[in-house]
Write a protein that holds these residues in place. Structure first.
Motif, PDB file in Angstrom:
ATOM      1  N   GLY A 205       1.332  -6.734  -4.007  1.00 15.03           N
ATOM      2  CA  GLY A 205       0.368  -7.821  -3.951  1.00 15.03           C
ATOM      3  C   GLY A 205      -0.413  -7.938  -5.254  1.00 15.03           C
ATOM      4  N   GLU A 206      -1.319  -8.900  -5.310  1.00 10.38           N
ATOM      5  CA  GLU A 206      -2.073  -9.146  -6.544  1.00 10.38           C
ATOM      6  C   GLU A 206      -2.935  -7.952  -6.935  1.00 10.38           C
ATOM      7  OE1 GLU A 206      -4.276 -12.750  -6.394  1.00 10.38           O
ATOM      8  OE2 GLU A 206      -2.518 -14.024  -6.019  1.00 10.38           O
ATOM      9  N   ASP A 207      -3.544  -7.302  -5.934  1.00 13.60           N
ATOM     10  CA  ASP A 207      -4.386  -6.135  -6.226  1.00 13.60           C
ATOM     11  C   ASP A 207      -3.558  -5.014  -6.853  1.00 13.60           C
ATOM     12  OD1 ASP A 207      -6.522  -7.482  -5.211  1.00 13.60           O
ATOM     13  OD2 ASP A 207      -6.579  -6.413  -3.296  1.00 13.60           O
ATOM     14  N   GLU A 208      -2.366  -4.817  -6.333  1.00 17.17           N
ATOM     15  CA  GLU A 208      -1.493  -3.777  -6.877  1.00 17.17           C
ATOM     16  C   GLU A 208      -1.037  -4.123  -8.290  1.00 17.17           C
ATOM     17  OE1 GLU A 208       1.567  -2.378  -3.964  1.00 17.17           O
ATOM     18  OE2 GLU A 208       0.668  -3.999  -2.803  1.00 17.17           O
ATOM     19  N   LEU A 209      -0.683  -5.384  -8.496  1.00 17.21           N
ATOM     20  CA  LEU A 209      -0.246  -5.803  -9.831  1.00 17.21           C
ATOM     21  C   LEU A 209      -1.351  -5.579 -10.852  1.00 17.21           C
ATOM     22  CD1 LEU A 209       1.668  -9.090  -8.928  1.00 17.21           C
ATOM     23  CD2 LEU A 209       2.668  -6.960  -9.768  1.00 17.21           C
ATOM     24  N   ALA A 210      -2.590  -5.837 -10.444  1.00 14.72           N
ATOM     25  CA  ALA A 210      -3.713  -5.599 -11.358  1.00 14.72           C
ATOM     26  C   ALA A 210      -3.818  -4.122 -11.704  1.00 14.72           C
ATOM     27  CB  ALA A 210      -5.010  -6.092 -10.704  1.00 14.72           C
ATOM     28  N   ILE A 211      -3.618  -3.252 -10.729  1.00 18.79           N
ATOM     29  CA  ILE A 211      -3.649  -1.812 -10.985  1.00 18.79           C
ATOM     30  C   ILE A 211      -2.513  -1.407 -11.908  1.00 18.79           C
ATOM     31  CG2 ILE A 211      -3.373   0.464  -9.902  1.00 18.79           C
ATOM     32  CD1 ILE A 211      -4.708  -0.754  -7.382  1.00 18.79           C
ATOM     33  N   MET A 212      -1.323  -1.938 -11.649  1.00 16.84           N
ATOM     34  CA  MET A 212      -0.144  -1.564 -12.441  1.00 16.84           C
ATOM     35  C   MET A 212      -0.241  -2.050 -13.887  1.00 16.84           C
ATOM     36  SD  MET A 212       2.529  -2.440  -9.368  1.00 16.84           S
ATOM     37  CE  MET A 212       3.928  -2.767 -10.427  1.00 16.84           C
ATOM     38  N   ASN A 213      -0.876  -3.205 -14.077  1.00 16.78           N
ATOM     39  CA  ASN A 213      -0.954  -3.786 -15.414  1.00 16.78           C
ATOM     40  C   ASN A 213      -2.163  -3.319 -16.215  1.00 16.78           C
ATOM     41  OD1 ASN A 213       1.386  -5.296 -14.977  1.00 16.78           O
ATOM     42  ND2 ASN A 213       0.249  -6.987 -14.056  1.00 16.78           N
ATOM     43  N   ARG A 289      -1.483   0.446   5.364  1.00 12.21           N
ATOM     44  CA  ARG A 289      -0.427  -0.009   4.453  1.00 12.21           C
ATOM     45  C   ARG A 289      -0.996  -0.499   3.127  1.00 12.21           C
ATOM     46  NH1 ARG A 289       4.100  -4.081   6.631  1.00 12.21           N
ATOM     47  NH2 ARG A 289       4.728  -2.157   7.666  1.00 12.21           N
ATOM     48  N   GLU A 290      -2.076  -1.289   3.181  1.00  9.42           N
ATOM     49  CA  GLU A 290      -2.665  -1.832   1.954  1.00  9.42           C
ATOM     50  C   GLU A 290      -3.178  -0.713   1.055  1.00  9.42           C
ATOM     51  OE1 GLU A 290      -6.329  -4.796   0.565  1.00  9.42           O
ATOM     52  OE2 GLU A 290      -5.757  -4.664   2.680  1.00  9.42           O
ATOM     53  N   GLN A 291      -3.867   0.251   1.634  1.00  6.42           N
ATOM     54  CA  GLN A 291      -4.381   1.382   0.848  1.00  6.42           C
ATOM     55  C   GLN A 291      -3.248   2.215   0.269  1.00  6.42           C
ATOM     56  OE1 GLN A 291      -6.622   3.046   4.140  1.00  6.42           O
ATOM     57  NE2 GLN A 291      -8.574   2.515   3.187  1.00  6.42           N
ATOM     58  N   TYR A 292      -2.221   2.418   1.078  1.00  7.75           N
ATOM     59  CA  TYR A 292      -1.104   3.254   0.643  1.00  7.75           C
ATOM     60  C   TYR A 292      -0.368   2.602  -0.530  1.00  7.75           C
ATOM     61  CZ  TYR A 292       2.777   6.534   1.021  1.00  7.75           C
ATOM     62  OH  TYR A 292       3.713   7.494   0.756  1.00  7.75           O
ATOM     63  N   PHE A 293      -0.134   1.295  -0.438  1.00  5.66           N
ATOM     64  CA  PHE A 293       0.568   0.614  -1.516  1.00  5.66           C
ATOM     65  C   PHE A 293      -0.259   0.590  -2.805  1.00  5.66           C
ATOM     66  CE2 PHE A 293       3.724  -2.118   1.147  1.00  5.66           C
ATOM     67  CZ  PHE A 293       4.472  -0.979   1.381  1.00  5.66           C
ATOM     68  N   LYS A 294      -1.586   0.509  -2.670  1.00  8.57           N
ATOM     69  CA  LYS A 294      -2.433   0.601  -3.866  1.00  8.57           C
ATOM     70  C   LYS A 294      -2.297   1.973  -4.514  1.00  8.57           C
ATOM     71  CE  LYS A 294      -6.040  -2.798  -2.768  1.00  8.57           C
ATOM     72  NZ  LYS A 294      -7.471  -3.002  -2.452  1.00  8.57           N
ATOM     73  N   ILE A 316      11.939   2.149  -1.660  1.00 10.27           N
ATOM     74  CA  ILE A 316      12.158   0.738  -1.974  1.00 10.27           C
ATOM     75  C   ILE A 316      10.883   0.123  -2.561  1.00 10.27           C
ATOM     76  CG2 ILE A 316      12.820  -1.498  -1.022  1.00 10.27           C
ATOM     77  CD1 ILE A 316      14.994   0.794  -1.162  1.00 10.27           C
ATOM     78  N   ALA A 317       9.730   0.458  -1.973  1.00  9.16           N
ATOM     79  CA  ALA A 317       8.467  -0.046  -2.510  1.00  9.16           C
ATOM     80  C   ALA A 317       8.250   0.447  -3.939  1.00  9.16           C
ATOM     81  CB  ALA A 317       7.310   0.395  -1.615  1.00  9.16           C
ATOM     82  N   LEU A 318       8.561   1.700  -4.210  1.00  8.58           N
ATOM     83  CA  LEU A 318       8.387   2.262  -5.549  1.00  8.58           C
ATOM     84  C   LEU A 318       9.306   1.576  -6.560  1.00  8.58           C
ATOM     85  CD1 LEU A 318       8.144   5.951  -4.393  1.00  8.58           C
ATOM     86  CD2 LEU A 318       6.387   4.818  -5.770  1.00  8.58           C
ATOM     87  N   LEU A 319      10.553   1.332  -6.181  1.00  6.66           N
ATOM     88  CA  LEU A 319      11.483   0.662  -7.091  1.00  6.66           C
ATOM     89  C   LEU A 319      11.025  -0.759  -7.389  1.00  6.66           C
ATOM     90  CD1 LEU A 319      14.936   1.928  -5.743  1.00  6.66           C
ATOM     91  CD2 LEU A 319      13.651   2.757  -7.723  1.00  6.66           C
ATOM     92  N   HIS A 320      10.454  -1.429  -6.400  1.00  2.00           N
ATOM     93  CA  HIS A 320       9.934  -2.782  -6.617  1.00  2.00           C
ATOM     94  C   HIS A 320       8.705  -2.768  -7.527  1.00  2.00           C
ATOM     95  CE1 HIS A 320      11.867  -6.043  -4.237  1.00  2.00           C
ATOM     96  NE2 HIS A 320      12.529  -5.008  -3.766  1.00  2.00           N
ATOM     97  N   ARG A 321       8.073  -1.644  -7.634  1.00  2.00           N
ATOM     98  CA  ARG A 321       6.909  -1.507  -8.510  1.00  2.00           C
ATOM     99  C   ARG A 321       7.279  -0.910  -9.862  1.00  2.00           C
ATOM    100  NH1 ARG A 321       5.933  -2.117  -3.621  1.00  2.00           N
ATOM    101  NH2 ARG A 321       3.953  -2.831  -2.748  1.00  2.00           N
ATOM    102  N   GLY A 322       8.565  -0.821 -10.127  1.00  2.00           N
ATOM    103  CA  GLY A 322       9.035  -0.374 -11.434  1.00  2.00           C
ATOM    104  C   GLY A 322       8.907   1.119 -11.678  1.00  2.00           C
TER     105      GLY A 322
END
Length: 392
Positions: A205-213, A289-294, A316-322
């Motif tokens: 999600g957008e929150d995760e993308l912000a963390i990753m970037n 789920r939201e906390q875990y994915f963050k 699968i979630a990890l691979l989608h997050r690069g």
């Protein structure tokens, strides 16, 4: 009518949503617990009916040849329920993993556990716990005998029951045909393989993308180890393999909130002994789920030392997050991803990798290719088409 006998688990809510989308009103969902004891179930469409109750046995008698029974988590009670039905009733099983490839323990434990984890399992988990009550000496003697002499007898009974169950099974629903091949090697079965997966929802999600970037403030490699506090994670083997990097700038994140607290205590203590308090973050409370994915968004590398299919949703979630993911080559998940040429790595090789090779992250091409491969393997339109066929 489709009768689903189910465990109280976090995957069930999404399954009910999907089943109702393709076969509305044609499903009865039976949860093997009471409402007061349920932890994960949120749907209001379920019936709480423990499998040991007379009411559950009465319900089974209502199932006719026009109905189908589906098992979600193949407990011994669920298997006995399926075997109690007439042979003209279709039986399906949604494969989870541990309910099949770990049971009975005497048959499969040597292929599920690494050497250190096997010793732990045999000492603390395989045998019944002693029940010592000085007021009930006969019961104490029975408990002693069950732990040290007769503990394999129940396993042998389970083995016979499962042989009968797989001969009786009609439908095997799962996303990895290699697991079905494993079943065919170990059991006589005429079941038909059908494609299905529980919702993995891998897209960040957008929150995760912000963390990753976001730029990292310090050059620390964050390593996710395993997915739960269950001994099939083979944490002990993984920790000792990773110990070669204990003086490097790393942080270990170890989810230990979904399984067995006693085992989690052992793993947290061993991780701290090997790496020190400052490099270990043991997650001991359950995250939604939201906390875990963050949390996953903050990881650089994941190490999954399972010898069987486990933690597929995490991978699968990890691979989608690069993320760079190490999976033990004994795992059928690793074998499936390798067959499709995904950029995943053998956790067994960590023993021989220097830190630079271990910690070098994926390039953009590998990330995009991993996303393409996993989206093809976990194909929602295909899943819904099969689900409509099976439940309709």
């Amino acid at each position: 009518m489709n009768y689903h006998i189910m465990a109280d688990d976090k995957f069930i809510n999404d399954f009910i949503r999907d089943a109702e989308a393709v076969a509305p009103g044609n499903n009865t969902y039976i949860i093997n617990t009471t409402k007061a004891k349920a932890t994960f179930i949120k749907s209001d469409q379920v019936t709480y009916l423990p499998f040991y109750t007379p009411a559950f046995k009465a319900l089974l008698k209502k199932i006719s040849a026009q109905d189908r029974l589906f098992i979600h988590w193949a407990s011994e009670e669920a298997i006995q329920a399926a075997l109690s039905l007439p042979t003209n009733i279709t039986i399906g099983m949604f494969f989870w993993g541990g309910d099949i490839v770990e049971i009975p323990a005497f048959r499969f434990k040597h292929s599920v556990y690494g050497p250190m984890s096997l010793r732990y399992f045999e000492q603390y988990e395989e045998r019944p716990k002693l029940k010592l009550n000085p007021m009930r000496p006969k019961r104490a003697l029975t408990s002693f005998a069950q732990r040290f002499f007769n503990y394999k007898a129940p396993d042998r009974k389970v083995a016979r029951t499962r042989d009968l169950f797989f001969k009786r099974l009609n439908l095997f629903l799962h996303w990895n045909p290699i697991d079905f091949e494993w079943v065919q090697r170990h059991y006589t079965t005429h079941a038909t393989y059908k494609y299905f997966f529980y919702d993995v929802n891998p897209h960040p999600g957008e929150d995760e993308l912000a963390i990753m970037n976001a730029p990292k403030e310090e050059k620390v490699t964050t390593i996710l180890l395993g997915n739960s506090d269950t001994s099939t994670n083979n944490h002990l083997e993984a920790l000792h393999a990773l110990a070669r990097y204990k003086d490097e700038p790393i942080k270990l994140v170890i989810p230990l909130s979904y399984g067995y607290q006693q085992y989690g205590d052992v793993i947290e203590k061993e991780a701290i002994r090997l790496f020190g308090h400052e490099k270990v973050m043991a997650l001991r409370t359950f995250l939604n789920r939201e906390q875990y994915f963050k949390m996953l968004a903050q990881v650089d590398i994941a190490v999954m030392y399972h010898f069987r299919t486990q933690a597929a949703g995490n991978v699968i979630a990890l691979l989608h997050r690069g993320k760079k993911v190490f999976i033990h080559s004994n795992s059928t998940l690793y074998q499936l991803l390798q067959q499709h040429h995904a950029a995943v790595f053998d956790a067994k090789a960590i023993d021989h990798l220097d830190f630079k090779d271990f910690s070098t992250l994926l390039d953009k091409n590998d990330v995009q290719e991993n996303i393409r491969i996993t989206e093809a393997l976990f194909n929602k339109p295909k899943k819904f088409a099969v689900l409509a066929e099976v439940l309709g």
